[in-house]
Structure formats: structure tokens, C-alpha cells
Design an enzyme around this catalytic site. Sequence first.
Site, PDB file in Angstrom:
ATOM      1  N   CYS A  32     -27.769 -29.006  29.947  1.00 16.01           N
ATOM      2  CA  CYS A  32     -27.902 -29.794  31.122  1.00 16.01           C
ATOM      3  C   CYS A  32     -27.557 -29.163  32.108  1.00 16.01           C
ATOM      4  O   CYS A  32     -26.282 -28.933  32.679  1.00 16.01           O
ATOM      5  CB  CYS A  32     -26.975 -31.030  30.704  1.00 16.01           C
ATOM      6  SG  CYS A  32     -27.071 -32.307  32.192  1.00 16.01           S
ATOM      7  N   CYS A  35     -25.147 -30.963  34.679  1.00 16.21           N
ATOM      8  CA  CYS A  35     -23.921 -30.792  34.071  1.00 16.21           C
ATOM      9  C   CYS A  35     -23.214 -29.708  34.580  1.00 16.21           C
ATOM     10  O   CYS A  35     -22.010 -29.465  34.866  1.00 16.21           O
ATOM     11  CB  CYS A  35     -23.860 -30.879  32.563  1.00 16.21           C
ATOM     12  SG  CYS A  35     -24.878 -32.726  32.030  1.00 16.21           S
TER      13      CYS A  35
END
Length: 113
Positions: A32, A35
Amino acid sequence: MSNVINVTKENFQKEVLECKLPVLVDFYADGCGPCEFIAPILDELADEYGEKLKITKFYVPMDDVLNNSNEVVAKYDVMGFPTLLFFKGGAVAHSHLGSLDRKELLSFVDSAL
């Protein structure tokens, strides 16, 4: 060394819901990009906020999302990453889906405190 604490479904109750401090939980997944962008900012904030705020990370394997097999993820309806949940007194007080830059994250945290 980071002051961000890793939480799991096994210790979520103790580390998040029973914590006397406000707790920011970053639900994240492998691969991600947003993230990964937010992680070092959270590390900095964990140091800066010290005793006023507990910052935690909750790793969510993609299988858990697809199979709805993690009760914490299911309970809090985590469907995208990163999902930031701000807990006060064991309840979600604020939430945000997606990445934030440092200024936006500071604003999110300060408004939740």
C-alpha cells in the site's frame, strides 16, 4: 527506534480499547503506497506527542479483508488503506480513510485530541 506500537486482534482490547490515553490506530496492508507514505510521519508524531497520545499500527493481510476473517477489521468496517481510527475511552471518536501529509495529519490528531 519508533514509539509506534504494533497491535493485533489478540492485544487490541488491552492496547487500544482499555488504554487511558487517546489512541490512533493505523490499519495498513502490504504493498500500500499511501500506507508507506504515512508510516514515517506517524513515527515522528509518536515521538512528538509522547505521553498525550498512543500511536499504533494494525497490519491487515489482504486475505483478512477478502474473507472478512479478522473480527477487529470487520467490527470497524476497515475496507481501504490506510484507515486511521482515533479512539477515546475505548470508542472511535474520529476516522479517516486514505493518506495524509504531515500538516493534514497534525490537524487530524489535534482536532481529535
